[in-house]
Design a protein around this motif. Structure first.
Motif, PDB file in Angstrom:
ATOM      1  N   LEU A 275       0.698  -1.316  -0.098  1.00 36.14           N
ATOM      2  CA  LEU A 275       0.135  -0.001  -0.189  1.00 36.14           C
ATOM      3  C   LEU A 275       0.695   1.345   0.141  1.00 36.14           C
ATOM      4  CD1 LEU A 275      -2.708   1.607   0.312  1.00 36.14           C
ATOM      5  CD2 LEU A 275      -2.671   1.031   2.671  1.00 36.14           C
ATOM      6  N   SER A 276       1.941   1.218   0.820  1.00 34.50           N
ATOM      7  CA  SER A 276       2.840   2.458   0.894  1.00 34.50           C
ATOM      8  C   SER A 276       3.611   2.814  -0.217  1.00 34.50           C
ATOM      9  CB  SER A 276       3.749   2.528   2.129  1.00 34.50           C
ATOM     10  OG  SER A 276       4.499   1.326   2.138  1.00 34.50           O
ATOM     11  N   LEU A 277       3.892   1.398  -0.919  1.00 37.46           N
ATOM     12  CA  LEU A 277       4.414   1.621  -2.218  1.00 37.46           C
ATOM     13  C   LEU A 277       3.844   2.120  -3.374  1.00 37.46           C
ATOM     14  CD1 LEU A 277       6.377  -1.880  -2.327  1.00 37.46           C
ATOM     15  CD2 LEU A 277       7.444   0.366  -1.529  1.00 37.46           C
ATOM     16  N   ILE A 278       2.639   1.691  -3.295  1.00 37.18           N
ATOM     17  CA  ILE A 278       1.678   2.212  -4.446  1.00 37.18           C
ATOM     18  C   ILE A 278       1.504   3.666  -4.098  1.00 37.18           C
ATOM     19  CG2 ILE A 278      -0.830   2.244  -5.159  1.00 37.18           C
ATOM     20  CD1 ILE A 278      -0.579  -0.769  -4.717  1.00 37.18           C
ATOM     21  N   GLN A 279       1.166   4.290  -2.834  1.00 35.76           N
ATOM     22  CA  GLN A 279       0.926   5.692  -2.366  1.00 35.76           C
ATOM     23  C   GLN A 279       1.782   6.515  -2.957  1.00 35.76           C
ATOM     24  OE1 GLN A 279       0.263   5.132   1.699  1.00 35.76           O
ATOM     25  NE2 GLN A 279      -1.860   5.180   1.519  1.00 35.76           N
ATOM     26  N   LYS A 280       3.329   6.070  -2.964  1.00 37.02           N
ATOM     27  CA  LYS A 280       4.387   6.767  -3.179  1.00 37.02           C
ATOM     28  C   LYS A 280       4.491   7.049  -4.799  1.00 37.02           C
ATOM     29  CE  LYS A 280       7.594   5.377   0.451  1.00 37.02           C
ATOM     30  NZ  LYS A 280       8.692   4.519   0.789  1.00 37.02           N
TER      31      LYS A 280
ATOM     32  N   LYS B 195       1.600   8.244 -14.335  1.00 39.63           N
ATOM     33  CA  LYS B 195       1.497   6.770 -14.665  1.00 39.63           C
ATOM     34  C   LYS B 195       0.359   6.258 -14.236  1.00 39.63           C
ATOM     35  CE  LYS B 195       6.289   6.899 -15.657  1.00 39.63           C
ATOM     36  NZ  LYS B 195       6.694   6.627 -16.851  1.00 39.63           N
ATOM     37  N   VAL B 196      -0.271   5.309 -15.226  1.00 40.62           N
ATOM     38  CA  VAL B 196      -1.162   4.276 -14.577  1.00 40.62           C
ATOM     39  C   VAL B 196      -0.612   3.390 -13.595  1.00 40.62           C
ATOM     40  CG1 VAL B 196      -2.785   2.666 -15.146  1.00 40.62           C
ATOM     41  CG2 VAL B 196      -2.392   4.414 -16.842  1.00 40.62           C
ATOM     42  N   ILE B 197      -1.237   3.059 -12.492  1.00 42.29           N
ATOM     43  CA  ILE B 197      -1.059   1.994 -11.444  1.00 42.29           C
ATOM     44  C   ILE B 197      -1.810   0.735 -11.813  1.00 42.29           C
ATOM     45  CG2 ILE B 197      -1.094   1.303  -8.988  1.00 42.29           C
ATOM     46  CD1 ILE B 197       0.822   3.427  -9.664  1.00 42.29           C
ATOM     47  N   ILE B 198      -1.077  -0.366 -12.152  1.00 52.07           N
ATOM     48  CA  ILE B 198      -1.829  -1.582 -12.391  1.00 52.07           C
ATOM     49  C   ILE B 198      -1.653  -2.608 -11.451  1.00 52.07           C
ATOM     50  CG2 ILE B 198      -2.072  -3.676 -13.958  1.00 52.07           C
ATOM     51  CD1 ILE B 198      -2.598  -0.816 -15.331  1.00 52.07           C
TER      52      ILE B 198
ATOM     53  N   ARG C 235       2.983   1.624 -13.842  1.00 49.56           N
ATOM     54  CA  ARG C 235       3.807   1.033 -12.718  1.00 49.56           C
ATOM     55  C   ARG C 235       2.910  -0.103 -12.406  1.00 49.56           C
ATOM     56  NH1 ARG C 235       7.513   3.294 -14.372  1.00 49.56           N
ATOM     57  NH2 ARG C 235       8.684   4.810 -13.335  1.00 49.56           N
ATOM     58  N   GLN C 236       3.512  -1.406 -12.178  1.00 51.02           N
ATOM     59  CA  GLN C 236       2.788  -2.474 -11.832  1.00 51.02           C
ATOM     60  C   GLN C 236       3.202  -3.213 -10.596  1.00 51.02           C
ATOM     61  OE1 GLN C 236       2.882  -5.246 -15.135  1.00 51.02           O
ATOM     62  NE2 GLN C 236       2.806  -3.723 -16.807  1.00 51.02           N
ATOM     63  N   PHE C 237       2.270  -3.727 -10.015  1.00 45.33           N
ATOM     64  CA  PHE C 237       2.042  -4.401  -8.402  1.00 45.33           C
ATOM     65  C   PHE C 237       1.511  -5.535  -8.647  1.00 45.33           C
ATOM     66  CE2 PHE C 237       2.962   0.190  -8.105  1.00 45.33           C
ATOM     67  CZ  PHE C 237       4.104   0.328  -7.325  1.00 45.33           C
ATOM     68  N   LEU C 238       2.078  -6.377  -7.509  1.00 46.14           N
ATOM     69  CA  LEU C 238       1.373  -7.875  -7.371  1.00 46.14           C
ATOM     70  C   LEU C 238       0.990  -7.911  -5.861  1.00 46.14           C
ATOM     71  CD1 LEU C 238       0.270 -10.800  -8.505  1.00 46.14           C
ATOM     72  CD2 LEU C 238       2.753 -11.397  -8.192  1.00 46.14           C
TER      73      LEU C 238
ATOM     74  N   ASN D 215       9.957 -10.664  -1.642  1.00 50.17           N
ATOM     75  CA  ASN D 215      10.661  -9.727  -2.789  1.00 50.17           C
ATOM     76  C   ASN D 215       9.482  -8.973  -3.503  1.00 50.17           C
ATOM     77  OD1 ASN D 215      13.147 -11.011  -2.557  1.00 50.17           O
ATOM     78  ND2 ASN D 215      12.681 -12.744  -3.974  1.00 50.17           N
ATOM     79  N   GLN D 216       8.411  -9.456  -3.716  1.00 47.98           N
ATOM     80  CA  GLN D 216       7.279  -8.616  -4.361  1.00 47.98           C
ATOM     81  C   GLN D 216       7.209  -7.140  -3.443  1.00 47.98           C
ATOM     82  OE1 GLN D 216       5.666  -8.519  -7.300  1.00 47.98           O
ATOM     83  NE2 GLN D 216       6.637 -10.474  -8.176  1.00 47.98           N
ATOM     84  N   ASN D 217       6.987  -7.569  -2.270  1.00 48.25           N
ATOM     85  CA  ASN D 217       6.373  -6.315  -1.366  1.00 48.25           C
ATOM     86  C   ASN D 217       7.772  -5.588  -0.916  1.00 48.25           C
ATOM     87  OD1 ASN D 217       4.076  -7.587  -1.356  1.00 48.25           O
ATOM     88  ND2 ASN D 217       4.391  -8.612   0.805  1.00 48.25           N
TER      89      ASN D 217
END
Length: 378
Positions: free
Chosen positions: A8-13, A19-22, A128-131, A305-307
């Motif tokens: 969550l904090s990574l996305i908020q930054k 950029k579109v957040i995926i 920017r892509q997140f899992l 690693n992902q987080n």
């Protein structure tokens, strides 16, 4: 108990940077809950759309910038949940980010074979892509000390770490897992037009579940599932893109004896794996304990690693004369090797031939006695 997701904090930054957040992740891992946290910071100028609803699909069924401007209005944050259901979503997201760069678009998807295929080219350099995976030990550590976490390891090996499953008690955990595995997890795959024989997919899943921790042979899987190698390969790819399984390739660089064309397949969540074979037995009754612990450790390391946005290469290693290492990470020219043993008294040592061939490597054995070293828990 409310557990804050690490990403969550990574996305908020990354918000409001053009950029579109995926946000990818299997169904029921908490994507909707997470994106609604983003809405709390912008309650008056944001919008949430469930793209599984036909009326919301109709709203975004075009790329006309005037109509899109009317749709956005004064909003600064737009959430498109399960956005893979929007036709031409990649092109629409490109138009939105190019035309309205000050508006933050967040799009979620539960199947990357649908969403990723549509956005890969249109959003090149624009996303920017997140899992989002099931809970990690690091996230649960917010409300549990290490002693409590260690006492719960047996439950995590049996029931996994899907958010709703963790929150349930007793037999309700099993009910929730059966519901997820039956009604949600394969929904996108079964709806995908090229999957015409779901019974083959079910046989394949059971075969993978029974081979936990072992190398996977496409020929053997095809024989068990009653199909051909091409179909098995395609279904494995779909299962991976639906975040049910993930693959670990063999490490091979210098030694002639190294296995170099093999792979291991793990489940993102052990609760789902156990639901597939309908086995939630206590650990003292299980013959698959070694495989469970190995899968658990590898998946926890993947979450770590992902987080933490650690972009590493991952492998297992084995030679033809049966020397092996369960898990290897390669980063910045260094090799970090792990062996996973549920019994702390089991002997394990760093293969001499590996340490001599690759001197830039380290070795660590992970058991329930030092599980916290796997993901740097403190």
């Amino acid at each position: 108990m409310e557990i804050t997701r690490k990403i969550l904090s990574l996305i908020q930054k990354q918000l409001f940077k053009g950029k579109v957040i995926i946000l990818y992740g299997a169904r029921r891992t908490g994507k909707t809950t997470l994106v609604k946290k983003l809405l709390e910071d912008n309650p008056n100028d944001s919008s949430y759309l469930n793209c599984e609803l036909q009326e919301n699909q109709d709203l975004l069924s075009h790329t006309n910038s005037i109509l899109l401007k009317d749709f956005i209005g004064q909003k600064k944050l737009i959430i498109l949940d399960e956005s893979q259901h929007i036709p031409q979503i990649g092109l629409i997201l490109k138009v939105l980010v190019d035309t309205f760069p000050s508006v933050q678009i967040v799009a979620t998807g539960s199947s990357s074979f649908e969403l990723s295929n549509q956005i890969s080219e249109p959003l090149t350099g624009r996303s920017r892509q997140f899992l989002l995976l099931p809970f990690s030990l690091h996230e649960i550590h917010q409300h549990s000390d290490l002693i409590k976490l260690k006492s719960e390891l047996t439950n995590y090996l049996r029931f996994g770490l899907y958010p709703q499953v963790v929150m349930e008690e007793g037999e309700d955990k099993i009910e929730e897992l059966i519901d997820i595995s039956t009604n949600y997890l394969y929904k996108d795959i079964f709806q995908f037009e090229s999957v015409k024989k779901p019974e083959i997919l079910q046989k394949l899943l059971k075969a993978l579940a029974m081979q936990l921790g072992s190398e996977s042979s496409l020929n053997e899987l095809a024989q068990i599932a009653g199909t051909n190698v091409h179909t098995v390969s395609r279904y494995l790819d779909l299962l991976e893109k639906a975040f049910v399984i993930f693959k670990l390739p063999a490490f091979s660089k210098n030694l002639r004896k190294e296995i170099n064309k093999s792979q291991k397949i793990y489940f993102y969540d052990l609760g789902i794996r156990n639901a597939i074979i309908r086995n939630f037995s206590t650990l003292n009754l299980r013959m698959d304990l070694g495989g469970l612990w190995e899968n658990f450790c590898v998946s926890e390391r993947l979450k770590h690693n992902q987080n933490n946005r650690r972009f590493v290469n991952t492998y297992f290693w084995r030679t033809y004369d049966q020397q092996e290492i369960d898990y290897i990470e390669e980063i910045d020219g260094m090799l970090f090797c792990f062996e996973f043993k549920y019994n702390p008294k089991s002997k394990s040592k760093f293969p001499k031939i590996f340490s001599q061939t690759y001197p830039n490597s380290s070795f660590k054995v992970i058991s329930p006695d030092n599980f916290y070293e796997l993901t740097d828990l403190e």
